[in-house]
Design an enzyme around this catalytic site. Structure first.
Site, PDB file in Angstrom:
ATOM      1  N   GLU A   1       2.388  -9.025   2.712  1.00  0.00           N
ATOM      2  CA  GLU A   1       3.152  -7.774   2.731  1.00  0.00           C
ATOM      3  C   GLU A   1       2.921  -6.950   3.999  1.00  0.00           C
ATOM      4  OE1 GLU A   1       3.571  -7.007  -2.055  1.00  0.00           O
ATOM      5  OE2 GLU A   1       1.810  -6.204  -1.048  1.00  0.00           O
TER       6      GLU A   1
ATOM      7  N   HIS B   1      -1.742  -3.958   4.931  1.00  0.00           N
ATOM      8  CA  HIS B   1      -2.651  -3.339   3.963  1.00  0.00           C
ATOM      9  C   HIS B   1      -3.891  -2.808   4.674  1.00  0.00           C
ATOM     10  CE1 HIS B   1      -0.480  -4.198   0.283  1.00  0.00           C
ATOM     11  NE2 HIS B   1      -0.253  -5.429   0.716  1.00  0.00           N
TER      12      HIS B   1
ATOM     13  N   ASP C   1      -8.123  -2.538   1.421  1.00  0.00           N
ATOM     14  CA  ASP C   1      -6.675  -2.377   1.303  1.00  0.00           C
ATOM     15  C   ASP C   1      -6.325  -0.989   1.795  1.00  0.00           C
ATOM     16  OD1 ASP C   1      -3.875  -2.720   0.239  1.00  0.00           O
ATOM     17  OD2 ASP C   1      -4.817  -4.457  -0.684  1.00  0.00           O
TER      18      ASP C   1
END
Length: 780
Positions: A338, A274, A207
């Site tokens: 995201e 990410h 991440d």
């Protein structure tokens, strides 16, 4: 063996006690359900019981390696949890009163991973067509043998079980990118998964905040990407450098350890978003815009994406080659969540790439990115699974979907004949707090209570039977921004994992909330015997003081009400400061105490098991006039969303915590009595503003300041009401620093809310309030 009619799950267990009473430890205890979680598909009570002690043998037929593995697992579990050592032997003629494991391709339970377990006075027999079924039969016997949580020999009640799982994917995700957890901790999680019949360990390995898997071709991924400098580095116990990674040897060890417990490890490398740790390691290979960022210290959504040129794909494919060599799982998780597309939108090279491909928007580019990697995995006999954002640009041809933003993504994908796994945040995100209690540790303030987890149904009613077959199962997820230690993991997972396991394993018709509660005391005893720090939140007594504070202070008497989240068990309490035992007074109705008084309370299960630690509340003037974090409320235009630790990388469970609103530095002290109050004392702390808010950054409200460092303002009634006090904040930006602000308040009358807000610059630290205390002499 004398048998009773089949019961589905636990609902009729109590009525069968006339036939076969449940024995726990050395004595006989009446119960309403077999002490098993998840509840088996079919259960019969049977006569007799079976002693398990040092003389008991665990047997399997010579050459039956699957039965041998299950037998040895059971022996180790009993040694670990009960301290009983049982001999394991290969024999064609087991001795009387043995535990026998037998693989049989014609076993009566036909379902994959299914088993039969029969216990009577002559011993126990576990039979299955496959290795997994034998293993889960061992787990069930282990649960029966450990229901009392004690050490030494025990007796297992007569029972006949036919059992099999509802879903093939019974998952648990552990994020080790935000906070790294060592191999020993991962193995503890795997042990617990096996004991709950969960079979997919989803390992979130990369991440923005860290890259945790050794890739030999790209060593900077771990030497650079595996480490970050915390916001409060080197102060108040926060490390100067934070991180870690797993070597490939450690990965192989974990994968083998999981496989021995019939758990498949599914790795996740998040992309295209990410990606900051990867970009920090190799900015010139995978970066989009030429930036050379550090590994992120900010939770949330950060802007860095993988590039979409051939150089970037070569890198990703080389990484995947090493990942596939380490993980034999069919599925490889490639994230997809995201991914803020700003870098792609702003890059001339990416826009040119889109034009050459005939792609018109960035969401479609992500679908193309995902499809290309899905095809690469398919060439190697693997399948891609990703979070439900991969639907946004059109569902990639080869992808399966893990739905986290509710259930609609799973519904949409299943209707398009794609396999899905349900991990919706509103039911399966275990980093959410378990209650609104003030004594919960750090985490997301959205409450995910035990009953809500138990009530989740993975198969939506809108799906046809054919579409429902695409629902592989369900998964609990544990994101680790606020989970820095093994104890935090245990507190967040248990007992909510019990509820999730029953959803994923047991037939829908057997699930029963009240029956589940009746079976939890045995599970809490097992946790205690294994030194697992399970949360007691669902059963912890909440001690309420009813009535307005001014009247209580005037009369020096208070009405006390006690409850708990589940309404399960008997709450017993004392008012003399002593610890309540099973002989303490049982709470039945509100009662009155004189000030000052200390009320202490404990919840006991019907069998006397303490279901929660002692909770204490002192009712006196100082405490009645003080509101602590967790008791302060959100402002009308805001939302307290996070319970933050003093510093983000402290690992202790007992670190101070602070409820904060990332967008409004504002709190409400509700219903403050004004008569006789002449001053206020506020204890606060400077916290890290380490949040990547992406497009939501514009929502952060900056309140007008009158001094260089801002103030803490106190307003009456609401934040637009009269200002009662304004305390200048001291200079400095040192994180983890405690601050005390105190001063006078003007005379007032009646009961008013107090709005407290911070006007400090929003490019500096966040402020958290530990406590707000009203001072002065209250009239008698």
């Amino acid at each position: 063996m004398t048998q009773a009619p089949i019961i589905r799950g636990a609902r009729r267990w109590g009525s069968l006690l006339a036939i076969g009473m449940i024995c726990l430890g050395g004595g006989v205890a009446h119960a309403t359900a077999p002490p098993l979680i998840p509840i088996p598909a079919e259960v019969r009570a049977a006569s007799g019981s079976f002693a398990v002690d040092a003389h008991t043998m665990i047997a399997y037929a010579p050459g039956d390696t699957k039965a041998e593995a299950a037998a040895r697992y059971l022996a180790e579990e009993l040694r670990r949890s009960r301290g009983v050592t049982l001999a394991v032997t290969a024999t064609a003629r087991p001795a009387a009163r043995s535990i026998v494991f037998r693989g049989d391709p014609k076993a009566s339970v036909e379902q994959r991973e299914g088993y039969s377990l029969d216990v009577d006075g002559d011993g126990a027999r576990v039979v299955s067509r496959d290795a997994a079924g034998l293993f889960y039969g061992a787990v069930t016997f282990w649960q029966l043998a450990t229901a009392d949580g004690k050490q030494g020999s025990t007796r297992v009640p007569g029972v006949s079980i036919r059992d099999w799982p509802r879903f093939e994917w019974r998952g648990l995700m552990l994020d080790v990118a935000r906070h790294f957890h060592d191999v020993a901790t991962v193995k503890q999680v795997l042990d617990a998964m096996a004991e709950h019949k969960l079979n997919v360990f989803h390992w979130h390995l990369s991440d923005d905040q860290g890259w945790r898997i050794e890739i030999k071709r790209y060593p900077l991924l771990t030497s650079v990407g595996g480490w970050r400098t915390p916001p409060g580095a080197g102060t108040h116990g926060e490390p100067a450098r934070y991180g870690g990674f797993y070597t490939q040897e450690q990965i192989r060890d974990v994968v083998a350890y999981a496989a021995a417990r019939h758990i498949t490890v599914v790795p996740e490398l998040d992309m295209p978003g990410h990606a900051q740790a990867a970009v920090a390691s190799y900015p010139d290979i995978v970066g989009v815009n030429g930036d050379h960022p550090s590994v992120s210290v900010d939770w949330g959504v950060n802007p860095y994406l993988y590039n979409v040129d051939e150089k970037s794909f070569t890198f990703i494919e080389n990484v995947l080659d090493e990942v596939m060599a380490l993980f034999p799982s069919t599925y490889i998780h490639l994230g997809g969540d995201e991914a803020v597309k700003d870098q792609w939108k702003d890059s001339p090279a990416v826009q040119a790439r889109m034009k050459s491909l005939g792609i018109t928007d960035e969401n479609a580019l992500q679908s193309w990115f995902t499809d290309r990697l899905g095809d690469y995995l398919a060439k190697h006999g693997r399948r891609l699974i990703g979070w439900d954002e991969i639907l946004e640009g059109g569902l990639p041809r080869t992808a399966s979907v893990m739905s986290w933003r509710g259930v609609q993504g799973a519904i949409d994908a299943a209707k398009k004949n794609h396999d899905v796994v349900l991990a919706p945040a509103g039911w399966m995100y275990f980093d959410n707090l378990q209650s609104d209690r003030a004594d919960e540790p750090n985490g997301r303030l959205s409450v995910l209570a035990l009953e809500r987890v138990y009530g989740f149904e993975p198969v939506d009613a809108s799906l046809t039977p054919e579409q429902a077959r695409h629902v592989l199962g369900a998964e609990a997820t544990l994101w680790s921004e606020f989970i820095p230690s093994a104890r935090h993991i245990q507190h967040a997972l248990f007992p909510r994992v019990d509820a999730m396991a029953e959803i994923a394993w047991s037939p829908r018709g057997t699930r029963d909330w009240q029956g589940f509660l009746q079976r939890l005391p045995a599970q809490m005893r097992r946790y205690a015997s294994l030194d697992i720090g399970a949360s007691d939140t669902a059963f912890a007594p909440a001690i309420h003081v009813d009535g307005d504070i001014a009247t209580i202070l005037h009369d020096r008497k208070a009405s006390i009400r006690i409850d708990n989240q589940t309404a399960f068990g008997t709450v017993r309490y004392t008012t003399d400061g002593s610890t309540p035992g099973t002989d303490a007074k049982a709470y039945a109705a509100p009662f009155t105490v004189s000030l000052p008084t200390t009320v202490r309370a404990v919840t006991f299960a019907p069998d006397g098991t303490p279901m929660a630690g002692v909770r204490t509340r002192t009712i006196d003037r100082d405490n009645l006039l003080t509101r602590r974090t967790g008791e302060l409320m959100k402002c009308p235009d805001g939302s307290l969303g996070l319970r933050m630790p003093l510093l983000p990388d402290l690992g202790a469970m007992d670190t101070p915590v602070y409820d904060v609103d990332l967008f409004h530095a504002c709190w409400v002290y509700p219903k403050a009595p004004s008569d006789g109050v002449t001053g206020i004392r506020i204890e606060a702390a400077r916290l890290a503003r380490n949040y990547g808010l992406a497009h939501e950054l514009s929502k952060v409200v900056s309140y007008p300041a009158k001094t260089a460092h801002g103030e803490l303002e106190v307003h009456q009634d609401n934040c637009a009401g009269p200002m009662l006090a304004s305390f200048p904040l001291p200079a400095g930006k040192a994180l983890g620093e405690s601050i005390v602000l105190q001063g006078d308040l003007p005379a007032s009358h009646g009961e008013h809310d107090l709005c407290l807000r911070v006007t400090a610059p929003t490019d500096g630290p966040l402020y958290g309030l530990d406590s707000v205390k009203l001072t002065g002499s209250h009239p008698r």
